[in-house]
Design an enzyme around this catalytic site. Sequence first.
Site, PDB file in Angstrom:
ATOM      1  N   GLU A 134       0.813  -1.223   0.000  1.00  0.00           N
ATOM      2  CA  GLU A 134       0.000   0.000   0.000  1.00  0.00           C
ATOM      3  C   GLU A 134       0.845   1.271   0.000  1.00  0.00           C
ATOM      4  O   GLU A 134       0.401   2.318  -0.479  1.00  0.00           O
ATOM      5  CB  GLU A 134      -0.961   0.007   1.191  1.00  0.00           C
ATOM      6  N   LYS A 146     -17.643  -0.269   6.051  1.00  0.00           N
ATOM      7  CA  LYS A 146     -18.147  -1.256   5.096  1.00  0.00           C
ATOM      8  C   LYS A 146     -19.672  -1.192   4.943  1.00  0.00           C
ATOM      9  O   LYS A 146     -20.198  -1.400   3.849  1.00  0.00           O
ATOM     10  CB  LYS A 146     -17.722  -2.659   5.523  1.00  0.00           C
ATOM     11  N   PHE A 185     -11.833  -6.377  14.156  1.00  0.00           N
ATOM     12  CA  PHE A 185     -10.789  -6.928  13.304  1.00  0.00           C
ATOM     13  C   PHE A 185     -10.355  -5.896  12.257  1.00  0.00           C
ATOM     14  O   PHE A 185     -11.181  -5.316  11.567  1.00  0.00           O
ATOM     15  CB  PHE A 185     -11.297  -8.198  12.612  1.00  0.00           C
ATOM     16  N   GLN A 186      -9.077  -5.666  12.167  1.00  0.00           N
ATOM     17  CA  GLN A 186      -8.479  -4.702  11.224  1.00  0.00           C
ATOM     18  C   GLN A 186      -9.043  -3.296  11.392  1.00  0.00           C
ATOM     19  O   GLN A 186      -9.228  -2.567  10.416  1.00  0.00           O
ATOM     20  CB  GLN A 186      -8.635  -5.192   9.779  1.00  0.00           C
ATOM     21  N   MET A 191      24.572   8.886   1.725  1.00  0.00           N
ATOM     22  CA  MET A 191      24.323  10.174   2.360  1.00  0.00           C
ATOM     23  C   MET A 191      24.633  10.094   3.857  1.00  0.00           C
ATOM     24  O   MET A 191      25.196  11.025   4.443  1.00  0.00           O
ATOM     25  CB  MET A 191      22.865  10.587   2.123  1.00  0.00           C
TER      26      MET A 191
HETATM   27  C1  LIG Z   1      18.700  14.645   1.062  1.00  0.00           C
HETATM   28  C2  LIG Z   1      17.981  15.920   0.786  1.00  0.00           C
HETATM   29  C3  LIG Z   1      18.705  17.079   0.509  1.00  0.00           C
HETATM   30  C4  LIG Z   1      18.046  18.260   0.181  1.00  0.00           C
HETATM   31  N1  LIG Z   1      18.802  19.345  -0.180  1.00  0.00           N
HETATM   32  C5  LIG Z   1      18.165  20.433  -0.695  1.00  0.00           C
HETATM   33  C6  LIG Z   1      18.909  21.516  -1.261  1.00  0.00           C
HETATM   34  O1  LIG Z   1      20.121  21.512  -1.299  1.00  0.00           O
HETATM   35  N2  LIG Z   1      18.218  22.551  -1.796  1.00  0.00           N
HETATM   36  C7  LIG Z   1      16.850  22.586  -1.803  1.00  0.00           C
HETATM   37  O2  LIG Z   1      16.270  23.527  -2.340  1.00  0.00           O
HETATM   38  N3  LIG Z   1      16.134  21.604  -1.243  1.00  0.00           N
HETATM   39  C8  LIG Z   1      16.760  20.531  -0.712  1.00  0.00           C
HETATM   40  N4  LIG Z   1      16.003  19.495  -0.202  1.00  0.00           N
HETATM   41  C9  LIG Z   1      14.527  19.609  -0.223  1.00  0.00           C
HETATM   42  C10 LIG Z   1      13.984  20.344   0.984  1.00  0.00           C
HETATM   43  O3  LIG Z   1      13.921  19.460   2.064  1.00  0.00           O
HETATM   44  C11 LIG Z   1      12.563  20.897   0.686  1.00  0.00           C
HETATM   45  O4  LIG Z   1      11.710  19.858   0.290  1.00  0.00           O
HETATM   46  C12 LIG Z   1      12.547  21.932  -0.403  1.00  0.00           C
HETATM   47  O5  LIG Z   1      13.594  22.861  -0.247  1.00  0.00           O
HETATM   48  C13 LIG Z   1      11.222  22.675  -0.399  1.00  0.00           C
HETATM   49  O6  LIG Z   1      11.006  23.253  -1.636  1.00  0.00           O
HETATM   50  P1  LIG Z   1      10.082  24.517  -1.825  1.00  0.00           P
HETATM   51  O7  LIG Z   1      10.498  25.628  -0.941  1.00  0.00           O
HETATM   52  O8  LIG Z   1      10.034  24.763  -3.283  1.00  0.00           O
HETATM   53  O9  LIG Z   1       8.665  24.109  -1.246  1.00  0.00           O
HETATM   54  P2  LIG Z   1       7.570  23.035  -1.592  1.00  0.00           P
HETATM   55  O10 LIG Z   1       7.595  21.988  -0.560  1.00  0.00           O
HETATM   56  O11 LIG Z   1       7.568  22.642  -3.006  1.00  0.00           O
HETATM   57  O12 LIG Z   1       6.303  23.932  -1.233  1.00  0.00           O
HETATM   58  C14 LIG Z   1       5.622  24.653  -2.169  1.00  0.00           C
HETATM   59  C15 LIG Z   1       5.268  26.040  -1.671  1.00  0.00           C
HETATM   60  O13 LIG Z   1       4.477  26.635  -2.688  1.00  0.00           O
HETATM   61  C16 LIG Z   1       3.224  27.001  -2.163  1.00  0.00           C
HETATM   62  N5  LIG Z   1       2.207  26.787  -3.177  1.00  0.00           N
HETATM   63  C17 LIG Z   1       1.542  25.653  -3.501  1.00  0.00           C
HETATM   64  N6  LIG Z   1       0.651  25.863  -4.462  1.00  0.00           N
HETATM   65  C18 LIG Z   1       0.727  27.173  -4.771  1.00  0.00           C
HETATM   66  C19 LIG Z   1       0.031  28.017  -5.678  1.00  0.00           C
HETATM   67  N7  LIG Z   1      -0.944  27.560  -6.460  1.00  0.00           N
HETATM   68  N8  LIG Z   1       0.375  29.320  -5.715  1.00  0.00           N
HETATM   69  C20 LIG Z   1       1.327  29.820  -4.888  1.00  0.00           C
HETATM   70  N9  LIG Z   1       2.011  29.072  -4.008  1.00  0.00           N
HETATM   71  C21 LIG Z   1       1.712  27.769  -3.950  1.00  0.00           C
HETATM   72  C22 LIG Z   1       3.003  26.160  -0.939  1.00  0.00           C
HETATM   73  O14 LIG Z   1       2.112  26.789  -0.055  1.00  0.00           O
HETATM   74  C23 LIG Z   1       4.422  26.032  -0.395  1.00  0.00           C
HETATM   75  O15 LIG Z   1       4.743  27.129   0.422  1.00  0.00           O
HETATM   76  C24 LIG Z   1      16.639  18.304   0.173  1.00  0.00           C
HETATM   77  C25 LIG Z   1      15.913  17.172   0.484  1.00  0.00           C
HETATM   78  C26 LIG Z   1      16.560  15.978   0.757  1.00  0.00           C
HETATM   79  C27 LIG Z   1      15.747  14.755   1.039  1.00  0.00           C
HETATM   80  C1  LIG Z   2      12.682   5.595   4.820  1.00  0.00           C
HETATM   81  C2  LIG Z   2      13.960   6.293   5.134  1.00  0.00           C
HETATM   82  N1  LIG Z   2      14.782   5.781   6.096  1.00  0.00           N
HETATM   83  C3  LIG Z   2      15.952   6.406   6.364  1.00  0.00           C
HETATM   84  C4  LIG Z   2      16.330   7.544   5.717  1.00  0.00           C
HETATM   85  C5  LIG Z   2      17.649   8.249   6.056  1.00  0.00           C
HETATM   86  N2  LIG Z   2      18.544   8.229   4.867  1.00  0.00           N
HETATM   87  C6  LIG Z   2      18.661   9.297   4.065  1.00  0.00           C
HETATM   88  S1  LIG Z   2      19.681   9.034   2.771  1.00  0.00           S
HETATM   89  C7  LIG Z   2      20.008   7.471   3.295  1.00  0.00           C
HETATM   90  C8  LIG Z   2      20.939   6.589   2.517  1.00  0.00           C
HETATM   91  C9  LIG Z   2      20.393   6.198   1.202  1.00  0.00           C
HETATM   92  O1  LIG Z   2      21.223   5.209   0.644  1.00  0.00           O
HETATM   93  P1  LIG Z   2      21.152   4.856  -0.884  1.00  0.00           P
HETATM   94  O2  LIG Z   2      19.751   4.650  -1.297  1.00  0.00           O
HETATM   95  O3  LIG Z   2      22.089   3.752  -1.157  1.00  0.00           O
HETATM   96  O4  LIG Z   2      21.616   6.196  -1.572  1.00  0.00           O
HETATM   97  P2  LIG Z   2      23.060   6.898  -1.609  1.00  0.00           P
HETATM   98  O5  LIG Z   2      23.041   7.976  -0.581  1.00  0.00           O
HETATM   99  O6  LIG Z   2      24.084   5.861  -1.332  1.00  0.00           O
HETATM  100  O7  LIG Z   2      23.127   7.452  -2.995  1.00  0.00           O
HETATM  101  C10 LIG Z   2      19.327   7.193   4.480  1.00  0.00           C
HETATM  102  C11 LIG Z   2      19.419   5.915   5.212  1.00  0.00           C
HETATM  103  C12 LIG Z   2      15.407   8.047   4.770  1.00  0.00           C
HETATM  104  N3  LIG Z   2      15.646   9.185   4.111  1.00  0.00           N
HETATM  105  N4  LIG Z   2      14.267   7.393   4.472  1.00  0.00           N
END
Ligand SMILES: Cc1cc2nc3c(=O)[nH]c(=O)nc-3n(C[C@H](O)[C@H](O)[C@H](O)COP(=O)(O)OP(=O)(O)OC[C@H]3O[C@@H](n4cnc5c(N)ncnc54)[C@H](O)[C@@H]3O)c2cc1C
Ligand SMILES: Cc1ncc(C[n+]2csc(CCOP(=O)(O)OP(=O)(O)O)c2C)c(N)n1
Lengths: 580, 164
Positions: free
Chosen positions: A50, A162, A112-113, A477
Amino acid sequence: MELTGAEIVVRCLKEEGVELVFGYPGGSVLHIYDALHGQNDVKHVLVRHEQAAAHAADGYARASGKPGVVLVTSGPGVTNAVTGIATAYMDSVPLVVLSGQVPTKLIGNDAFQEVDSVGITRPCVKHNFLVKDVADLAETIKKAFYIATTGRPGPVLVDLPKDVTGAKAAFEYPKKIKMRSYNPTVKGHAGQIRKAVELLAQARRPMLYTGGGVILSDGSKELIELTRALNYPITNTLMGLGAYPATDRQFVGMLGMHGTYEANMAMHQCDVLLAVGARFDDRVTGNLEKFCPNARIIHIDIDPSSISKNVPVELPIVGAVPNVLRQMITVLREENLKPDAEAIGRWWQQIDEWRAIKSLSYRGSDTIIKPQYVVEQLYKVTNGQAIVTSDVGQHQMWAAQYYLFDRPRQWINSGGLGTMGFGLPAAMGAKFAFPDIDVACVTGEGSIQMMLQELSTMKQYSTPVKIVNLNNRYLGMVRQWQEFFYEKRYSMSYMEALPDFVKLAEAYGHVGMQIEKPADVEGALREAFALKDRTVFLDFLTDPEENVYPMIPSGGGQNEMLLAGRDAMKNVHEEGMILV
Amino acid sequence: MRHIISILLENESGALSRVAGLFSARGYNIESLTVAPIEDASLSRLTLVTRGNEQIVEQIVKQLNKLIDVVKLVDLTEGGHIERELMLVKVRAATHEQRAEMYRLTDIFRGRMLDVSDSTYTAEMTGPSDKLDAFLATLGAENVVEVVRSGVTGISRGPKGLHV
Ligand SMILES: Cc1cc2nc3c(=O)[nH]c(=O)nc-3n(C[C@H](O)[C@H](O)[C@H](O)COP(=O)(O)OP(=O)(O)OC[C@H]3O[C@@H](n4cnc5c(N)ncnc54)[C@H](O)[C@@H]3O)c2cc1C
Ligand SMILES: Cc1ncc(C[n+]2csc(CCOP(=O)(O)OP(=O)(O)O)c2C)c(N)n1
Ligand SMILES: [Mg+2]
């Protein structure tokens, strides 16, 4: 004519124009599965878990702009879906999740469930409903679609006991819905817009910082028009990539923790910042005290709670991106406002100097595959046209940095929740939306193992995806952080006993390839993409200890970036360590 | 700063838990919360007391407005308003002097005696929260057997009302 609740559900989906439902059956939804049987209006995709149903519907929604629909059974069906729902919630993706529930008489009985689905999902949905009377069913589903797709989009769950899907009622689908308590503002305030345009036009070191909101609202056209008219530099967040063409001269790359030097420096030094549909996330701002110290900030967002949440804003504009930008363009033209060409010229000169540092350069190799190189080749082989999904980790950042996205909805990843396991089912969902476009899933050997079972679904429905596994044998990472912040104590970040991914792909009826040499990268990709109707698992054995650069260590300011090959770890702030 | 936020909420099952859940999930503080249906049976009115600096209270108001079940709200502390809280307090009244003293204090604070036993009095008092605090302080903790407070309700001053 009277219909059963289950038939009403299916009719509502048809009325909403839903073509596809991603789901998994169980006791409490059997009436609905019976109603789905033997009709052709709404197609059902049987996933293998799911969570994947939610991710696939999410990928479908992000790729197509239409709401994704999920159908799961009560109890474990719902709890399995929660990670997928939360993922969609954090990235504001419109989903309608239909969940079975025990009969109304048994609710609260530990039947159940039974789980309190409305309670469990409350913090990670935009809204949810428990339908207690079949007479309310059609209107509730109408509301669910309305809420999910308007304003700031998000998932909405409708819990269906249900007995409600078994009972009968007259069916009439409401044409329109009006809710006294929900009425998002779309048009921007004219006075604020005038002020914003005037402020923008006076800027000497302007910057446009735009995010996922531009893509969610299909506002790229207006964004491009305004940006070009102004000739200002523009950066996108991880969620906003593709909203402005990455190959355009004015684009300075992604900003934030792993953004480019020029994007982060320009943010740090700008005097006027226009934020559009971006939420000042901590990955973007770094240390708030050092964030854009000289900027007067304008912020356009449809959600007032995004504005001045982390960073106080001088000029808030609540409204939808396309509408507000269109209003701004009109004012700019009408008032014939012209930015100071000389100042802007100097600003571009400065930006070009930062660009010349080439913060995304990396040391290539003839002997070991560099992950960045694989993404560059993927870009080349797909002519920059593929839809690319990713999982979470280093590979996600490399995909974001080295694949240049020129159109919105081309880049699909879990940014807010950072859910490993998202990539594969999301790719499948995107392929359902666009059977004729190449779809690649850039993943890691850690992430891919979280949703592998979907290879079976992809076989059943023939949704060919190219899986680009950047296999570094590490939870890369995590390892990178341990290298930087825990003196290379690699606690539980090494992936031992990996499966043979080639055989695994074959076991599911797909094609598998393992690539060890840099010279074979391009050829393997070409071969894989030539197999149009097959899912291909490309297992690239990459440099295990490659790091993602540039990097702003948490707690650092935007101007305190670490660059590849230049900086040893420095600027690691105690306080930053807890920000993770 | 202390804020009194008054909310018109859809009278749906689960609506209250959305408000309460918001406060716990986002780490906002709730000092008191009162809720009851109003003359329009489809709505209930909720009064909430919270504390926070301007930025936090702005976020609280925005986040509350974002809840689909919140129809309308007003921060009463932004304008003239009346605030009331009901308190029931049971005090020790065993000796003659205690009984006289408790009676006198209750009278000064314009409370009302509701019940007597051979060792206690129970008084009722309504007023702004600080008045109730003052009464309790005057009684002295050693004299108080039990206190029940309703939480704050409030209404704005002037001709305007909070309506749909
Ligand atoms: C490993 C990892 C590393 C990351 N490193 C980076 C990084 O280096 N740089 C980076 O940028 N991010 C990075 N992120 C992502 C970060 O965590 C955020 O998800 C991201 O920065 C959010 O993007 P955003 O500000 O565009 O917002 P979003 O989450 O895309 O939010 C959208 C915004 O737009 C608004 N919005 C929605 N619809 C409308 C509309 N119709 N009109 C006007 N506004 C609207 C919402 O209200 C909200 O405020 C990383 C994520 C991970 C997992
Ligand atoms: C469900 C979940 N558990 C744990 C993490 C924390 N986490 C972020 S990156 C990462 C490693 C990912 O490893 P891999 O998919 O091999 O990617 P790589 O960084 O090696 O490119 C982990 C464990 C997460 N983001 N999501
Ligand atoms: Mg890895």
